[in-house]
Design an enzyme around this catalytic site. Structure first.
Site, short mmCIF file in Angstrom:
data_model
loop_
_atom_site.label_atom_id
_atom_site.label_comp_id
_atom_site.label_asym_id
_atom_site.label_seq_id
_atom_site.Cartn_x
_atom_site.Cartn_y
_atom_site.Cartn_z
N LYS A 120 13.09 91.49 -19.65
CA LYS A 120 12.13 92.32 -18.92
C LYS A 120 10.71 91.88 -19.20
O LYS A 120 9.88 91.73 -18.28
CB LYS A 120 12.30 93.78 -19.32
CG LYS A 120 11.33 94.74 -18.63
CD LYS A 120 10.97 95.94 -19.51
CE LYS A 120 10.05 95.56 -20.65
NZ LYS A 120 9.54 96.72 -21.41
N LYS A 126 0.23 91.96 -25.21
CA LYS A 126 1.62 92.09 -25.65
C LYS A 126 2.53 91.16 -24.86
O LYS A 126 3.44 90.53 -25.43
CB LYS A 126 2.08 93.54 -25.49
CG LYS A 126 3.57 93.78 -25.78
CD LYS A 126 3.93 93.47 -27.22
CE LYS A 126 5.43 93.54 -27.47
NZ LYS A 126 6.00 94.88 -27.26
#
Length: 296
Positions: free
Chosen positions: A247, A172
């Site tokens: 992030k 991911k």
């Protein structure tokens, strides 16, 4: 007999994911810190409880969707962490995007308590969450993936078993780093064309049929007025926040350092999003185009 699942984290992604589980016939016990999110889940048919610990009591499985590593570690491993409350043998699926090391830490702690754990971050954004077409990228034991498959099928269209614990997070992170790179590149190319007199819709159509075609251009166009039903058409509200993209790029940087793998374009994208988030952290990540439009 229908299974009862706990769902913790009902934000922009978790909320519609939970609703799709309800539509598929699962009974849900849910918890979130937002009263509005809980009210929406209650209206959809979920059982709202007062604490996360109460949500996981007497359920067949647990699903969580939280913003960052610290939230996941606090939820499961804190002083009153959920692994103390979940019955042994229960399968836990965390769909948050977190550091691979955090996923492995939680997985080990869960195993020590007799629980099964999968890290299963998603791709597809809020539109995919609402439509039930998410892609799940899963790390953990193959038999646990098979056990979770009916739940994931209710929320998504594609399920990939990436490998052992933490592998879902690695895949991911790599995907989102590439997404940030081609979103920033798409925004830059469109800005260049518009600054030189081109219609952004015409330019988008040209590039989508040429070698510059990419997902950001074709399905999530960042220029206002080019595409309907994307954040750019509603003031960059909703969607996947720029702060969350920053992030994830930070996670990619950490993984790069840990493995000694250079990511120069990923670092450039991280710097761009860091600049952008000074003014637009709550906007969708496609609003990165505003960095370039300021120069118009």
């Amino acid at each position: 007999m229908s299974q009862t699942l706990a769902f913790v984290g009902l934000g922009n992604m978790g909320g519609p994911m939970a609703r799709n589980l309800l539509k598929a016939g699962y009974a849900l016990r849910v918890f979130d810190l937002s009263e509005d999110a809980l009210a929406s889940a209650r209206k959809a048919g979920a059982t709202v409880v007062a604490t996360a610990a109460e949500a996981v009591t007497g359920v067949d499985g647990v699903i969580s969707m939280l913003p960052a590593s610290r939230h996941v570690e606090s939820l499961y491993l804190g002083d009153n962490g959920l692994i103390r409350h979940i019955a042994p043998g229960t399968l836990v699926v965390d769909c948050s995007t977190i550091a691979p090391a955090s996923a492995r830490t939680v997985a080990k702690a869960a195993a020590d308590r007799g629980l099964r754990f999968l890290d299963a971050p998603v791709s597809g954004g809020t539109a995919g969450a609402a439509a039930g077409t998410l892609t799940f990228i899963v790390g953990g034991d193959a038999d646990a993936v098979q056990q979770a498959r009916p739940w994931l099928d209710a929320m998504g269209k594609n399920i990939f078993h990436a490998g052992h614990h933490g592998a879902g997070q690695v895949a991911k992170i790599a995907n989102n780093m590439l997404l940030a790179i081609h979103m920033a590149g798409t925004a830059e190319a469109l800005s260049l064309g518009v600054a030189n007199g081109l219609d952004p819709k015409v330019l988008s159509e040209i590039m989508s049929k040429s070698s510059g075609r990419n997902w950001s251009l074709e399905l999530y166009n960042p220029w206002p007025g080019v595409m309907e039903n994307v954040p750019a058409s509603r003031g960059y509200s909703g969607g996947f926040g720029a702060a969350l993209m920053l992030k994830d790029l930070g996670l990619a940087a950490e993984a790069s350092i840990a493995s000694g793998s250079p990511v120069p374009l990923g670092e450039l994208a991280r710097n761009l999003y860091s600049m952008h988030c000074q003014d637009a952290a709550t906007l969708d990540f496609s609003s990165i185009v505003q960095l370039y439009r300021k120069q118009d």
